[in-house]
Design an enzyme around this catalytic site. Structure first.
Site, PDB file in Angstrom:
ATOM      1  N   SER A 113      42.787  43.450  73.946  1.00 17.86           N
ATOM      2  CA  SER A 113      41.611  42.570  73.927  1.00 17.86           C
ATOM      3  C   SER A 113      40.378  43.162  73.265  1.00 17.86           C
ATOM      4  O   SER A 113      39.370  42.462  73.128  1.00 17.86           O
ATOM      5  CB  SER A 113      41.260  42.123  75.348  1.00 17.86           C
ATOM      6  OG  SER A 113      42.064  41.026  75.732  1.00 17.86           O
ATOM      7  N   LYS A 116      38.858  41.230  70.462  1.00 18.60           N
ATOM      8  CA  LYS A 116      37.793  40.245  70.637  1.00 18.60           C
ATOM      9  C   LYS A 116      36.467  40.734  70.064  1.00 18.60           C
ATOM     10  O   LYS A 116      35.605  39.925  69.701  1.00 18.60           O
ATOM     11  CB  LYS A 116      37.648  39.886  72.113  1.00 18.60           C
ATOM     12  CG  LYS A 116      38.836  39.107  72.691  1.00 18.60           C
ATOM     13  CD  LYS A 116      38.611  38.754  74.146  1.00 18.60           C
ATOM     14  CE  LYS A 116      39.730  37.865  74.693  1.00 18.60           C
ATOM     15  NZ  LYS A 116      40.973  38.608  74.944  1.00 18.60           N
ATOM     16  N   SER A 304      36.633  38.107  78.829  1.00 16.31           N
ATOM     17  CA  SER A 304      37.840  38.302  78.016  1.00 16.31           C
ATOM     18  C   SER A 304      38.625  36.994  77.908  1.00 16.31           C
ATOM     19  O   SER A 304      39.824  36.934  78.156  1.00 16.31           O
ATOM     20  CB  SER A 304      38.721  39.411  78.593  1.00 16.31           C
ATOM     21  OG  SER A 304      39.548  39.964  77.586  1.00 16.31           O
TER      22      SER A 304
END
Length: 468
Positions: A113, A116, A304
């Site tokens: 993640s 991102k 997230s």
């Protein structure tokens, strides 16, 4: 309150002022389970570091020296070597972009993640922080109404929070499907229409439902909804209930059915229709707007949020004139980052980081962070302010940074986490003990075997506590 506790609370709040502009409390499902403690972690007592006058992060406190690379290496190298799995690591000085510590910093790794971060910076650079995504209705063929999706997965069918119910300010004000139904029904009734079919247009997006490197369980398990230009409440079967992750199989069809029911409440009999492409040049019946790109980025970074990350990547593709697909969005994002000076070390297949085929180097992550934290790029600031605060918010909430070995980072580290099976990553910023702003990226694991996110917390805490 005892005097010592009062001083501790004052220090904690001062540090949070430096780092916190917006922090959510939801936890991404791909991170390890956490059990919240009623007591906040202690925070190292320091002189608070002042934010820049323009609202950004000050690169350093007045007279703050740059850490000595050899001394910093003496603190971090043993931690890297003691890990049970290979770690790629880098620490850089934000102001000068000088690399202060590096271990396998140029080796591509699975970012999870922390992808991102890449998506968020590209979106803010391309769209601008004030950009909003429209969801609208127009007249269609055969007396139909067409619900046209623009790619905002946060459109909600839930009622707006009542003033004073305790939820004010907890999340952005999302586009309201009931408000769109009210606007549309009013326009229809004004023209004498009392019965319609609700068709839907999702032509803004194209391509497959899944990205290269996605595991087959992601959609069935509700890690996100199938990406679509028209989705309501992120396709959740039970919005607002975090214990039920299940998503609808066909988000646009479900959205049209929900919209038909809302029209009926406003005196227009309606039934769900079919997928169409809205005619060109027809009059708009109603429209609602998403939160700003800055608000969406802060939300997706803190919580997230996979759905919002994929949506923002496609918005970049649309703005860059590329297909709004996984491939088009990935190409657009890397093109934007190259324009920001990050020309190597990034290969992605999605916007959320769910893809196990993504590869980013620690050096590239730290470079992107330094660009976003720079006073020269205030439009990118939401990518930094959206990062969770160590020990206090989002995916870095307690019990992280409560252990004695990482407690020095509580409140002074701000970072994006990344977790997949056999992978743990952490990338963000920290002021060191002298007040110098550092960017870092730590990437652990190759998808095989166990990883310990706490080890990355110790690395970040060691960098933050260095007055060297």
């Amino acid at each position: 309150m005892p005097e010592q506790a009062t001083r501790l609370l004052s220090i904690t709040l001062s540090l949070l002022i430096v780092f916190t502009a917006s922090a959510g409390v939801a936890v991404a499902k791909l991170t390890p389970a956490r059990h919240l403690s009623p007591q906040p972690p202690s925070v190292a007592g320091r002189e608070p570091v002042q934010a820049a006058a323009a609202g950004g992060l000050a690169p350093y406190a007045a007279g703050a020296p740059m850490p000595d690379p050899a001394t910093l290496a003496g603190r971090l190298t043993p931690l890297v070597r003691d890990a049970r799995t290979r770690i790629g690591a880098v620490v850089t000085d934000v102001e000068t972009r000088r690399t202060l510590f590096a271990a396998d910093a140029g080796r591509p790794a699975t970012p999870a993640s922390t992808t991102k971060l890449i998506t968020s910076v590209a979106a803010l650079a391309t769209l601008g922080p004030a950009h909003r995504i429209a969801t609208r209705t127009v007249r269609g063929a055969g007396g139909a109404v067409v619900l046209v999706g623009g790619g905002d997965p946060t459109v909600t069918a839930r009622p707006a929070p009542a003033p004073g119910d305790g939820t004010d300010g907890e999340r952005p004000v999302y586009a309201s499907l009931p408000d769109l139904a009210r606007q549309t029904a009013a326009a229809l009734k004004a023209s004498g229409v009392r019965e319609v079919r609700v068709d839907f247009d999702v032509s803004a997006y194209e391509g497959p439902r899944t990205a290269a490197g996605w595991k087959p369980n992601y959609l069935p398990d509700g890690e996100l909804a199938p990406p679509s230009a028209l989705t309501v409440d992120e396709g959740r079967v039970r919005p607002g209930d975090p214990t039920v992750p299940t998503r609808v199989a066909n988000p646009p069809a479900a959205a049209a059915a929900t919209f038909a029911r809302l029209l009926a409440r406003h005196g227009v009999k309606a039934e769900a229709g079919r997928r169409v492409t809205a005619p060109e040049g027809v009059a708009r019946l109603g429209a609602v707007q998403s939160p700003t790109a800055a608000e969406l980025v802060e939300h997706l970074m803190t919580e997230s949020d996979n759905d919002v990350a994929e949506a923002m990547a496609r918005q970049v593709a649309i703005k860059m004139g590329r297909p709004a697909s996984f491939d088009g969005a990935s190409r657009a994002v890397t093109e934007v980052l190259a324009g920001l000076g990050v020309r190597s070390g990034i290969q992605v297949n999605d916007g959320s980081g769910l893809s196990t085929a993504n590869r980013i180097t620690p050096a590239a992550l730290a470079q992107v962070i330094s660009v976003a934290a720079s006073a020269a790029r205030p439009e990118l600031r939401a990518a930094i302010t959206g990062m969770p605060v160590a020990g206090f918010s989002g995916t870095l909430n307690m019990p992280r940074y409560t252990a004695p070995s990482s407690r020095a980072g509580a409140g002074v580290v701000r970072a994006k986490t990344g977790t997949l099976a056999g992978v743990s990553t952490l990338a963000g910023v920290a002021y060191d003990a002298d007040g110098r702003l550092l960017a870092f990226a730590f990437m652990m694991g190759d998808g095989e075997g166990a990883v310990d996110p706490g080890h990355l917390d110790r690395l970040a805490a060691a960098a933050a506590s260095c007055g060297c």
